[in-house]
Write a protein that holds these residues in place. Sequence first.
Motif, PDB file in Angstrom:
ATOM      1  N   GLY A 155       0.825  -1.194   0.000  1.00  0.00           N
ATOM      2  CA  GLY A 155       0.000   0.000   0.000  1.00  0.00           C
ATOM      3  C   GLY A 155       0.859   1.243   0.000  1.00  0.00           C
ATOM      4  O   GLY A 155       2.076   1.178   0.208  1.00  0.00           O
ATOM      5  N   GLY A 156       0.227   2.380  -0.236  1.00  0.00           N
ATOM      6  CA  GLY A 156       0.935   3.651  -0.225  1.00  0.00           C
ATOM      7  C   GLY A 156       0.255   4.639   0.689  1.00  0.00           C
ATOM      8  O   GLY A 156      -0.632   4.291   1.473  1.00  0.00           O
ATOM      9  N   SER A 157       0.675   5.887   0.596  1.00  0.00           N
ATOM     10  CA  SER A 157       0.123   6.959   1.430  1.00  0.00           C
ATOM     11  C   SER A 157      -1.195   7.431   0.830  1.00  0.00           C
ATOM     12  O   SER A 157      -1.241   8.319  -0.016  1.00  0.00           O
ATOM     13  N   LEU A 158      -2.268   6.803   1.271  1.00  0.00           N
ATOM     14  CA  LEU A 158      -3.604   7.130   0.816  1.00  0.00           C
ATOM     15  C   LEU A 158      -4.110   8.335   1.607  1.00  0.00           C
ATOM     16  O   LEU A 158      -4.149   8.311   2.835  1.00  0.00           O
ATOM     17  N   ILE A 168      -5.045   8.557   5.336  1.00  0.00           N
ATOM     18  CA  ILE A 168      -6.297   7.882   5.690  1.00  0.00           C
ATOM     19  C   ILE A 168      -5.993   6.637   6.515  1.00  0.00           C
ATOM     20  O   ILE A 168      -6.597   6.403   7.559  1.00  0.00           O
ATOM     21  N   ASN A 169      -5.063   5.841   6.042  1.00  0.00           N
ATOM     22  CA  ASN A 169      -4.586   4.688   6.808  1.00  0.00           C
ATOM     23  C   ASN A 169      -3.339   4.115   6.161  1.00  0.00           C
ATOM     24  O   ASN A 169      -3.116   4.295   4.964  1.00  0.00           O
ATOM     25  N   TYR A 170      -2.534   3.439   6.986  1.00  0.00           N
ATOM     26  CA  TYR A 170      -1.415   2.653   6.461  1.00  0.00           C
ATOM     27  C   TYR A 170      -1.923   1.314   5.916  1.00  0.00           C
ATOM     28  O   TYR A 170      -1.312   0.701   5.060  1.00  0.00           O
ATOM     29  N   GLY A 171      -3.021   0.875   6.477  1.00  0.00           N
ATOM     30  CA  GLY A 171      -3.613  -0.410   6.153  1.00  0.00           C
ATOM     31  C   GLY A 171      -4.760  -0.658   7.114  1.00  0.00           C
ATOM     32  O   GLY A 171      -5.109   0.198   7.927  1.00  0.00           O
ATOM     33  N   LEU A 172      -5.364  -1.834   7.021  1.00  0.00           N
ATOM     34  CA  LEU A 172      -6.550  -2.157   7.808  1.00  0.00           C
ATOM     35  C   LEU A 172      -6.267  -3.270   8.816  1.00  0.00           C
ATOM     36  O   LEU A 172      -5.587  -4.244   8.504  1.00  0.00           O
ATOM     37  N   HIS A 173      -6.802  -3.087  10.015  1.00  0.00           N
ATOM     38  CA  HIS A 173      -6.713  -4.116  11.057  1.00  0.00           C
ATOM     39  C   HIS A 173      -8.116  -4.548  11.449  1.00  0.00           C
ATOM     40  O   HIS A 173      -8.992  -3.712  11.681  1.00  0.00           O
ATOM     41  N   TRP A 174      -8.321  -5.850  11.513  1.00  0.00           N
ATOM     42  CA  TRP A 174      -9.621  -6.394  11.900  1.00  0.00           C
ATOM     43  C   TRP A 174      -9.525  -6.975  13.306  1.00  0.00           C
ATOM     44  O   TRP A 174      -8.654  -7.794  13.590  1.00  0.00           O
ATOM     45  N   SER A 175     -10.407  -6.501  14.188  1.00  0.00           N
ATOM     46  CA  SER A 175     -10.409  -6.980  15.568  1.00  0.00           C
ATOM     47  C   SER A 175     -11.138  -8.309  15.669  1.00  0.00           C
ATOM     48  O   SER A 175     -12.344  -8.386  15.397  1.00  0.00           O
ATOM     49  N   ARG A 176     -10.433  -9.328  16.066  1.00  0.00           N
ATOM     50  CA  ARG A 176     -11.042 -10.653  16.213  1.00  0.00           C
ATOM     51  C   ARG A 176     -12.057 -10.678  17.353  1.00  0.00           C
ATOM     52  O   ARG A 176     -12.989 -11.478  17.358  1.00  0.00           O
ATOM     53  N   MET A 177     -11.888  -9.778  18.327  1.00  0.00           N
ATOM     54  CA  MET A 177     -12.788  -9.759  19.481  1.00  0.00           C
ATOM     55  C   MET A 177     -14.102  -9.034  19.170  1.00  0.00           C
ATOM     56  O   MET A 177     -15.174  -9.480  19.579  1.00  0.00           O
ATOM     57  N   THR A 178     -14.031  -7.890  18.482  1.00  0.00           N
ATOM     58  CA  THR A 178     -15.240  -7.088  18.261  1.00  0.00           C
ATOM     59  C   THR A 178     -15.732  -7.106  16.819  1.00  0.00           C
ATOM     60  O   THR A 178     -16.881  -6.759  16.549  1.00  0.00           O
ATOM     61  N   ALA A 251       4.679   6.822  -2.073  1.00  0.00           N
ATOM     62  CA  ALA A 251       3.626   6.651  -3.075  1.00  0.00           C
ATOM     63  C   ALA A 251       2.378   7.370  -2.579  1.00  0.00           C
ATOM     64  O   ALA A 251       1.716   6.920  -1.654  1.00  0.00           O
ATOM     65  N   ILE A 252       2.064   8.513  -3.169  1.00  0.00           N
ATOM     66  CA  ILE A 252       0.952   9.348  -2.717  1.00  0.00           C
ATOM     67  C   ILE A 252      -0.266   9.095  -3.608  1.00  0.00           C
ATOM     68  O   ILE A 252      -0.187   9.232  -4.833  1.00  0.00           O
ATOM     69  N   ILE A 253      -1.383   8.732  -2.983  1.00  0.00           N
ATOM     70  CA  ILE A 253      -2.624   8.466  -3.712  1.00  0.00           C
ATOM     71  C   ILE A 253      -3.742   9.290  -3.086  1.00  0.00           C
ATOM     72  O   ILE A 253      -4.046   9.137  -1.897  1.00  0.00           O
ATOM     73  N   ARG A 254      -4.330  10.165  -3.864  1.00  0.00           N
ATOM     74  CA  ARG A 254      -5.467  10.958  -3.371  1.00  0.00           C
ATOM     75  C   ARG A 254      -6.755  10.189  -3.605  1.00  0.00           C
ATOM     76  O   ARG A 254      -6.975   9.652  -4.685  1.00  0.00           O
ATOM     77  N   HIS A 255      -7.599  10.184  -2.583  1.00  0.00           N
ATOM     78  CA  HIS A 255      -8.830   9.390  -2.633  1.00  0.00           C
ATOM     79  C   HIS A 255     -10.009  10.267  -2.217  1.00  0.00           C
ATOM     80  O   HIS A 255     -10.032  10.799  -1.109  1.00  0.00           O
TER      81      HIS A 255
END
Length: 345
Positions: A155-158, A168-178, A251-255
């Motif tokens: 991923g890049g700098s979104l 916006i984020n470096y990446g996504l984390h999913w909580s196994r608990m919630t 790596a800059i990506i505008r969203h």
Amino acid sequence: MSTANIKLAVIIVSYCNAEDVDRCLKSLARSDWNHLEVFICENGGEAAYRGLLAALVGPDRTLQRSSDASDTLDQPQKRLAAVAKCRFQDRTNAVRVGLAVENLGYGGGVNTWLEPLLAVPGWGAVLVLNPDTEVDSRSLSELIAKSAEGFGMVGGSLVFDNTPDKIINYGLHWSRMTGRVVAVGRNAPIGSAPSVEDLGRIDAVSGACVLVTRAFVEDVGLMAEDYFLYMEDLDWGRRRGKHRIGFASKAIIRHIGGTTIGSAVAPEKRSHLSIYLSARNGILYARRFAGWRWICHFGVGLLFAARYMLKGSVPAAKVAFLGLLDGAKGKTGRPDAMPGAQELG
């Protein structure tokens, strides 16, 4: 590992948003990476396809039609009713615009091109790119360089278009608990990079802009299609096995975000379709990857549904509850029979 000869396939899924696609293509035309071809899947039907070509192709447009259509990828595929082969006005890179036989959703739209690409030699990586993004001129080379360091998903700098100084984020984390999805590095300054700890928390790169290597696709497989929209990026990352996740800070990506179904707004103002799919697919994902804990995730989802009610949006609360129930029932695919599904054509 040298990156000089890596050929990149860029896949863009469109849904009646020709202006977004055109802006995205213009940014790709300014890229410093020369070894690329672009593959567009229009999910919005024949009228949207004709409108997209009218907006993109012509003497004063971003693309021109190509006279050479001898490649197998230039022909209709099993899920593409039509293919128009084009090229940039000032570059020789091919841009293929395909019409999906029906609305296949995000994962299906990606796979419509990714599956036939697997049978074609030569390309080394694929960049899945939202139509409502713009890539900086150095983004592609930075993403490819990071993948060459041994990372299968990059991923890049979104950044949001209206706040380009914050990530916006470096990446996504999913909580196994919630079951909640956390944007790792939210609002970090542009140019920063995740710490080792943050990088270890990342389960997937946002599907708005994610580069994967050919080896990744061959080992992990195609994107999951049955979510229709949302969670397919996390599913892909969750299945990555030995393939590591990397981050290219330059790596800059505008969203812009959510231009198709209205998700880029305050929670209580989101479209019902966005609310429904988020709720349903969170449960579908949990049923696959959290075991019995999906029941706890359902409970957390009820709390979020109640939040809509507390904010005075009773219809949104009902839609969220319907999504949770359908997720618990294992319903997948395009939600044809719910209020707001007409937005999908």
